[in-house]
Design a protein around this motif. Structure first.
Motif, PDB file in Angstrom:
ATOM      1  N   TYR A 105      49.880  10.708  19.455  1.00 14.43           N
ATOM      2  CA  TYR A 105      50.186  11.975  18.811  1.00 14.43           C
ATOM      3  C   TYR A 105      49.891  13.129  19.752  1.00 14.43           C
ATOM      4  CZ  TYR A 105      49.591  16.067  15.859  1.00 14.43           C
ATOM      5  OH  TYR A 105      49.665  17.333  15.339  1.00 14.43           O
ATOM      6  N   GLY A 106      50.809  14.075  19.819  1.00 10.33           N
ATOM      7  CA  GLY A 106      50.606  15.291  20.594  1.00 10.33           C
ATOM      8  C   GLY A 106      50.819  16.507  19.714  1.00 10.33           C
ATOM      9  N   ALA A 107      50.615  17.679  20.258  1.00 12.05           N
ATOM     10  CA  ALA A 107      50.783  18.923  19.516  1.00 12.05           C
ATOM     11  C   ALA A 107      52.236  19.089  19.091  1.00 12.05           C
ATOM     12  CB  ALA A 107      50.339  20.100  20.379  1.00 12.05           C
ATOM     13  N   GLY A 108      52.432  19.846  18.038  1.00 16.45           N
ATOM     14  CA  GLY A 108      53.779  20.132  17.571  1.00 16.45           C
ATOM     15  C   GLY A 108      54.475  18.943  16.939  1.00 16.45           C
ATOM     16  N   GLY A 109      53.705  17.925  16.546  1.00 18.19           N
ATOM     17  CA  GLY A 109      54.288  16.745  15.921  1.00 18.19           C
ATOM     18  C   GLY A 109      54.993  15.814  16.889  1.00 18.19           C
ATOM     19  N   ALA A 110      54.782  16.018  18.170  1.00 16.42           N
ATOM     20  CA  ALA A 110      55.453  15.192  19.180  1.00 16.42           C
ATOM     21  C   ALA A 110      54.746  13.857  19.354  1.00 16.42           C
ATOM     22  CB  ALA A 110      55.492  15.924  20.514  1.00 16.42           C
ATOM     23  N   ARG A 111      55.505  12.882  19.782  1.00 12.92           N
ATOM     24  CA  ARG A 111      54.948  11.615  20.265  1.00 12.92           C
ATOM     25  C   ARG A 111      55.004  11.704  21.772  1.00 12.92           C
ATOM     26  NH1 ARG A 111      58.268   7.141  17.656  1.00 12.92           N
ATOM     27  NH2 ARG A 111      57.016   6.039  19.141  1.00 12.92           N
ATOM     28  N   ILE A 112      53.880  11.441  22.428  1.00  7.56           N
ATOM     29  CA  ILE A 112      53.785  11.684  23.866  1.00  7.56           C
ATOM     30  C   ILE A 112      53.197  10.489  24.603  1.00  7.56           C
ATOM     31  CG2 ILE A 112      53.535  14.174  23.512  1.00  7.56           C
ATOM     32  CD1 ILE A 112      50.510  13.790  24.180  1.00  7.56           C
TER      33      ILE A 112
END
Length: 133
Positions: free
Chosen positions: A107-114
């Motif tokens: 999980y990353g910021a802004g709902g991103a998958r990173i």
């Protein structure tokens, strides 16, 4: 694989002071802020055209951003590239011999998958791949 630059991550000591510079001097406004507990970071996103500047302030003295600033000072910490399918991108990178920090998306910021690529495989640049649905 890569479709565009998603964002450029900049490590800062004081998020509020830095936001004043970007807003008052450069005219770039913050659209969102959040804390990502898992990464011990508070982030702010500032859109510039079809990409963003991501300002990162550590929420802990032992967080990765605090360690980065201690070692290298404030400045560009990573560049993130947008991908359509992060699992496929990770698999393709590994097949090409790229050393990954993250072998599975997180999980990353802004709902991103990173996922991050190790700088030893990228000429010293911390590269993030990012999928936002």
């Amino acid at each position: 694989m890569v479709t565009k630059i998603d964002h450029i991550g900049i490590a800062v000591k004081n998020l509020e002071e830095t936001l004043k510079f970007y807003g008052d001097v450069l005219g770039i406004k913050c659209v969102s802020q959040e804390v990502v507990e898992e990464q011990k970071v508070k982030v702010a996103f500032l859109p510039v055209g079809d990409t963003e500047v991501e300002l990162l302030e550590s929420t802990s003295e032992d967080g990765p951003i605090a360690k980065f600033i201690e070692k290298k000072g404030e400045g560009i910490q990573h560049i993130a590239f947008k991908v359509d399918n992060i699992e496929e991108a990770i698999r393709e990178l590994e097949e090409k011999g790229v050393r990954m920090i993250d072998e599975k998306p997180r999980y990353g910021a802004g709902g991103a998958r990173i996922a991050f690529l190790h700088p030893k495989s990228t000429s010293g640049v911390l590269i993030e791949i990012s999928q936002r649905d």
